[in-house]
Every structure is written in C-alpha cells, then in structure tokens.
Scaffold this motif. Structure first.
Motif, PDB file in Angstrom:
ATOM      1  N   ASP A  49      33.489  48.332  44.607  1.00 22.05           N
ATOM      2  CA  ASP A  49      34.959  48.087  44.112  1.00 22.05           C
ATOM      3  C   ASP A  49      35.262  46.567  44.446  1.00 22.05           C
ATOM      4  O   ASP A  49      35.918  45.942  43.607  1.00 22.05           O
ATOM      5  CB  ASP A  49      35.946  48.927  44.797  1.00 22.05           C
ATOM      6  CG  ASP A  49      36.111  50.553  44.162  1.00 22.05           C
ATOM      7  OD1 ASP A  49      35.708  50.454  42.845  1.00 22.05           O
ATOM      8  OD2 ASP A  49      36.595  51.384  44.753  1.00 22.05           O
ATOM      9  N   GLU A  50      34.822  46.205  45.649  1.00 24.05           N
ATOM     10  CA  GLU A  50      35.024  44.747  45.833  1.00 24.05           C
ATOM     11  C   GLU A  50      34.166  43.852  45.278  1.00 24.05           C
ATOM     12  O   GLU A  50      34.842  42.870  44.771  1.00 24.05           O
ATOM     13  CB  GLU A  50      34.546  44.479  47.569  1.00 24.05           C
ATOM     14  CG  GLU A  50      35.387  45.001  48.392  1.00 24.05           C
ATOM     15  CD  GLU A  50      35.033  45.439  49.769  1.00 24.05           C
ATOM     16  OE1 GLU A  50      34.023  44.677  50.178  1.00 24.05           O
ATOM     17  OE2 GLU A  50      35.668  46.036  50.825  1.00 24.05           O
ATOM     18  N   SER A  68      35.866  43.548  41.745  1.00 27.19           N
ATOM     19  CA  SER A  68      37.020  43.074  41.920  1.00 27.19           C
ATOM     20  C   SER A  68      36.803  41.575  41.934  1.00 27.19           C
ATOM     21  O   SER A  68      37.507  40.514  41.193  1.00 27.19           O
ATOM     22  CB  SER A  68      38.136  43.066  42.939  1.00 27.19           C
ATOM     23  OG  SER A  68      39.092  42.157  43.361  1.00 27.19           O
ATOM     24  N   GLU A  69      35.733  41.104  42.554  1.00 28.56           N
ATOM     25  CA  GLU A  69      35.356  39.646  42.680  1.00 28.56           C
ATOM     26  C   GLU A  69      34.902  39.159  41.527  1.00 28.56           C
ATOM     27  O   GLU A  69      35.209  38.099  40.899  1.00 28.56           O
ATOM     28  CB  GLU A  69      34.231  39.697  43.722  1.00 28.56           C
ATOM     29  CG  GLU A  69      33.997  38.008  44.152  1.00 28.56           C
ATOM     30  CD  GLU A  69      32.792  37.789  45.228  1.00 28.56           C
ATOM     31  OE1 GLU A  69      31.907  37.189  44.840  1.00 28.56           O
ATOM     32  OE2 GLU A  69      32.863  38.846  46.221  1.00 28.56           O
ATOM     33  N   GLU A  73      35.554  40.152  38.549  1.00 26.92           N
ATOM     34  CA  GLU A  73      36.514  40.016  37.435  1.00 26.92           C
ATOM     35  C   GLU A  73      37.499  38.812  37.806  1.00 26.92           C
ATOM     36  O   GLU A  73      37.902  38.197  36.838  1.00 26.92           O
ATOM     37  CB  GLU A  73      37.718  41.320  37.521  1.00 26.92           C
ATOM     38  CG  GLU A  73      37.071  42.640  36.848  1.00 26.92           C
ATOM     39  CD  GLU A  73      37.751  43.744  37.197  1.00 26.92           C
ATOM     40  OE1 GLU A  73      38.504  43.798  38.170  1.00 26.92           O
ATOM     41  OE2 GLU A  73      37.557  44.907  36.476  1.00 26.92           O
ATOM     42  N   SER A  74      37.626  38.647  38.981  1.00 25.76           N
ATOM     43  CA  SER A  74      38.208  37.185  39.635  1.00 25.76           C
ATOM     44  C   SER A  74      37.557  36.238  38.910  1.00 25.76           C
ATOM     45  O   SER A  74      38.349  35.290  38.270  1.00 25.76           O
ATOM     46  CB  SER A  74      38.465  37.167  41.038  1.00 25.76           C
ATOM     47  OG  SER A  74      38.927  35.995  41.297  1.00 25.76           O
TER      48      SER A  74
END
Length: 129
Positions: free
Chosen positions: A93-94, A97-98, A100-101
């Motif tokens: 998940d992390e 998220s990274e 996607e950022s």
C-alpha cells in the motif's frame, strides 16, 4: 523536404530552450510509462496477496503453510502467515501510494510542458500519443 502540408510554412524558430523542453517532455513520457508498468505490477501483487489472505484464513491455525519470502518458500504456521500477509499488504500500500504520488508529479510537469510547447508551436507540434 517539407514535413508540413503543402503550402503551409513554419515561421516558428526552435530555440535551445524549446529543444530542451521537448527533450524533457520525451524523457518524462518514458519515465511515466515505466512508472505505470511498475504500478501495474504492484497492484497485481496486492490483488494476489488479498486473494491468498482469504484462502489462508480458511486453513487450521496450527497447520504449516508455505510462504514466499523473496526467492524462497518457507514453512510457517497459519497465524504467522496471516501476520506476514498483513505486513506485506501494508508495505505494498505504501509503495503504491508513493508510485501514485510520483505519477501525479510527472503528470503535472508533463501538462506544464505541453501547455508551454503548444502555446509556442500550436499545430506545428504533436505531443499526443
């Protein structure tokens, strides 16, 4: 040899700064493609972990289960596997998220470059895929 349709003249001069923007745009597009491939791989891994997690929960708690850690498989108790799956899921998940950022940052910069290049060159440049 003319690249423009017959009768159309190109009156826009390409400066060094313009060429640098075009090159940066190209590099960002390649980076974005690589990032999308990596993001797709991570999402598939996450989906795989969710499927495995559902299956593992149906197994008896004392039973040993093979669990992949990197390149090898180890035998672990079902309860430990469930804990490890949760940790791996959080890690994914992390990472997602990274990624996607980073993808959002690339999209913003690509949009800025598109706007600047289309403002100067108009129909004389094609930045679409």
């Amino acid at each position: 040899m003319e690249l423009l349709p017959q009768g159309q003249k190109n009156n826009v001069e390409v400066t060094l700064v313009d060429q640098q923007k075009i090159n940066e745009f190209s590099k960002l597009i390649m980076r974005k493609d690589a990032l999308e491939a990596e993001l797709k791989k991570e999402r598939q891994e996450k989906e795989y972990l969710e499927d495995v997690s559902l299956e593992i929960e149906l197994i008896d708690e004392d039973e040993k289960v093979q669990y992949r850690m990197g390149e090898i498989f180890v035998f672990m108790k079902q309860s430990k596997v469930v804990e490890q799956l949760e940790k791996d899921s959080e890690r994914l998940d992390e990472q997602i998220s990274e990624l996607e950022s980073k993808q959002d940052e690339l999209d913003d910069r690509i949009s800025e470059l598109k706007t600047a290049l289309y403002a100067k060159f108009g129909d004389n440049i094609n930045l679409e895929r």
